[in-house]
Design a protein around this motif. Structure first.
Motif, PDB file in Angstrom:
ATOM      1  N   GLU A  79       6.587  10.487  -7.322  1.00  0.00           N
ATOM      2  CA  GLU A  79       5.974  11.813  -7.162  1.00  0.00           C
ATOM      3  C   GLU A  79       4.512  11.724  -6.736  1.00  0.00           C
ATOM      4  O   GLU A  79       3.734  12.639  -7.014  1.00  0.00           O
ATOM      5  CB  GLU A  79       6.089  12.606  -8.458  1.00  0.00           C
ATOM      6  CG  GLU A  79       7.366  13.414  -8.536  1.00  0.00           C
ATOM      7  CD  GLU A  79       8.259  12.936  -9.667  1.00  0.00           C
ATOM      8  OE1 GLU A  79       7.779  12.902 -10.809  1.00  0.00           O
ATOM      9  OE2 GLU A  79       9.407  12.575  -9.399  1.00  0.00           O
ATOM     10  N   CYS A  80       4.156  10.663  -6.074  1.00  0.00           N
ATOM     11  CA  CYS A  80       2.776  10.521  -5.620  1.00  0.00           C
ATOM     12  C   CYS A  80       2.364  11.748  -4.814  1.00  0.00           C
ATOM     13  O   CYS A  80       3.070  12.182  -3.917  1.00  0.00           O
ATOM     14  CB  CYS A  80       2.632   9.262  -4.757  1.00  0.00           C
ATOM     15  SG  CYS A  80       1.015   9.153  -3.967  1.00  0.00           S
ATOM     16  N   LEU A  81       1.202  12.310  -5.151  1.00  0.00           N
ATOM     17  CA  LEU A  81       0.751  13.542  -4.497  1.00  0.00           C
ATOM     18  C   LEU A  81       0.021  13.274  -3.186  1.00  0.00           C
ATOM     19  O   LEU A  81      -0.241  14.186  -2.417  1.00  0.00           O
ATOM     20  CB  LEU A  81      -0.172  14.309  -5.455  1.00  0.00           C
ATOM     21  CG  LEU A  81       0.493  14.764  -6.761  1.00  0.00           C
ATOM     22  CD1 LEU A  81      -0.553  15.294  -7.729  1.00  0.00           C
ATOM     23  CD2 LEU A  81       1.568  15.797  -6.502  1.00  0.00           C
ATOM     24  N   GLN A 127       0.838  -1.190   0.000  1.00  0.00           N
ATOM     25  CA  GLN A 127       0.000   0.000   0.000  1.00  0.00           C
ATOM     26  C   GLN A 127       0.878   1.246   0.000  1.00  0.00           C
ATOM     27  O   GLN A 127       1.841   1.329   0.767  1.00  0.00           O
ATOM     28  CB  GLN A 127      -0.878  -0.023   1.251  1.00  0.00           C
ATOM     29  CG  GLN A 127      -2.006   0.964   1.216  1.00  0.00           C
ATOM     30  CD  GLN A 127      -2.819   0.928   2.492  1.00  0.00           C
ATOM     31  OE1 GLN A 127      -2.266   0.986   3.584  1.00  0.00           O
ATOM     32  NE2 GLN A 127      -4.127   0.848   2.365  1.00  0.00           N
ATOM     33  N   CYS A 128       0.525   2.186  -0.843  1.00  0.00           N
ATOM     34  CA  CYS A 128       1.274   3.443  -0.888  1.00  0.00           C
ATOM     35  C   CYS A 128       1.065   4.186   0.436  1.00  0.00           C
ATOM     36  O   CYS A 128      -0.061   4.360   0.893  1.00  0.00           O
ATOM     37  CB  CYS A 128       0.790   4.297  -2.048  1.00  0.00           C
ATOM     38  SG  CYS A 128       1.578   5.917  -2.133  1.00  0.00           S
ATOM     39  N   THR A 129       2.172   4.634   1.047  1.00  0.00           N
ATOM     40  CA  THR A 129       2.045   5.301   2.343  1.00  0.00           C
ATOM     41  C   THR A 129       1.450   6.706   2.202  1.00  0.00           C
ATOM     42  O   THR A 129       1.011   7.284   3.178  1.00  0.00           O
ATOM     43  CB  THR A 129       3.411   5.390   3.055  1.00  0.00           C
ATOM     44  OG1 THR A 129       4.411   5.737   2.106  1.00  0.00           O
ATOM     45  CG2 THR A 129       3.787   4.077   3.688  1.00  0.00           C
ATOM     46  N   ARG A 130       1.422   7.245   0.982  1.00  0.00           N
ATOM     47  CA  ARG A 130       0.855   8.590   0.808  1.00  0.00           C
ATOM     48  C   ARG A 130      -0.607   8.567   0.385  1.00  0.00           C
ATOM     49  O   ARG A 130      -1.427   9.294   0.937  1.00  0.00           O
ATOM     50  CB  ARG A 130       1.656   9.368  -0.242  1.00  0.00           C
ATOM     51  CG  ARG A 130       2.861  10.048   0.339  1.00  0.00           C
ATOM     52  CD  ARG A 130       3.470  10.995  -0.672  1.00  0.00           C
ATOM     53  NE  ARG A 130       4.878  11.197  -0.366  1.00  0.00           N
ATOM     54  CZ  ARG A 130       5.795  11.501  -1.270  1.00  0.00           C
ATOM     55  NH1 ARG A 130       5.460  11.636  -2.533  1.00  0.00           N
ATOM     56  NH2 ARG A 130       7.046  11.668  -0.909  1.00  0.00           N
ATOM     57  N   CYS A 131      -0.926   7.769  -0.635  1.00  0.00           N
ATOM     58  CA  CYS A 131      -2.296   7.833  -1.165  1.00  0.00           C
ATOM     59  C   CYS A 131      -3.110   6.576  -0.815  1.00  0.00           C
ATOM     60  O   CYS A 131      -4.295   6.508  -1.133  1.00  0.00           O
ATOM     61  CB  CYS A 131      -2.276   8.041  -2.672  1.00  0.00           C
ATOM     62  SG  CYS A 131      -1.720   6.605  -3.595  1.00  0.00           S
ATOM     63  N   LEU A 132      -2.473   5.586  -0.178  1.00  0.00           N
ATOM     64  CA  LEU A 132      -3.133   4.371   0.301  1.00  0.00           C
ATOM     65  C   LEU A 132      -3.601   3.436  -0.820  1.00  0.00           C
ATOM     66  O   LEU A 132      -4.285   2.458  -0.564  1.00  0.00           O
ATOM     67  CB  LEU A 132      -4.315   4.697   1.232  1.00  0.00           C
ATOM     68  CG  LEU A 132      -4.002   5.650   2.393  1.00  0.00           C
ATOM     69  CD1 LEU A 132      -5.228   5.841   3.266  1.00  0.00           C
ATOM     70  CD2 LEU A 132      -2.834   5.151   3.231  1.00  0.00           C
TER      71      LEU A 132
HETATM   72 ZN   LIG Z   1       0.527   6.840  -3.905  1.00  0.00          ZN
END
Ligand SMILES: [Zn+2]
Ligand SMILES: [Zn+2]
Length: 179
Positions: free
Chosen positions: A138-140, A68-73
């Motif tokens: 570069e995940c926002l 799971q992406c820690t920024r956008c989940l």
């Molecule tokens: Zn992400």
């Protein structure tokens, strides 16, 4: 059926090496890390060499992980190729496999006549995971105000509630980026 993931070193003479090739089915492999799972078999191949006082484990580990992406989940997948190099010595303790830490303990220990290659490989796999796991460099991430995924939707929220110290830092970083 689950394959034996331990390698017997009972008959390994000093200077000899034993090669191995093992596969942990993705389904039977529970990684001790939240939101990370193997979606392809974990393949471990390598050698164990009896180097006199100690044993040397060299192995390549390959699999594909879903995390799971820690920024956008959002969940994403990633191929993993890992090279392991580990020195192992016989232990007098009571655990099968003990990872020692300390200045002069640059090796791990094991008990009995088997080396649990499966466990060592999984430990290395978990340790190799970055703390920040990003779907894209570069995940926002999610908007802290409305919670929308900013990769998908551009919301109208303004970062007015942002910590002024962070805002100052942001200005400095923006300036630096101009050079
Ligand atoms: Zn992400
Ligand atoms: Zn928003």
């Amino acid at each position: 059926m689950m394959q034996d993931l331990k390698i017997s070193i009972a008959k390994l003479q000093s200077g000899e090496e034993r090669s191995f090739n093992m596969v942990i089915p993705a389904k039977s492999c529970q990684l001790p890390e939240e939101h990370v799972e193997a979606i392809q078999p974990i393949v471990i191949e390598g050698t164990i060499t009896h180097a006199g006082d100690f044993f040397v484990l060299l192995a390549n580990v390959t699999t594909r992980l879903r995390m799971q992406c820690t920024r956008c989940l959002v969940e994403f997948e990633k191929d993993v190729h890992l090279a392991i190099e580990e020195e192992l010595r016989k232990a007098e303790g009571s655990e099968d496999f003990v990872e020692l830490s300390g200045d002069d303990d640059l090796y791990s220990t094991f008990l009995g006549h088997e080396i649990d290659v499966g466990q060592i490989a999984l430990e290395h796999l978990v340790l190799s995971l970055p703390i920040k796991r990003l779907c894209h460099p570069e995940c926002l991430g999610l908007c802290p105000i409305c919670g929308q995924d900013r990769n998908k939707n551009k919301c109208e929220c303004k970062d007015e509630n942002i910590d002024p110290r962070l805002q100052a830092l942001k200005k400095i970083l923006n300036k630096e980026n101009q050079f």
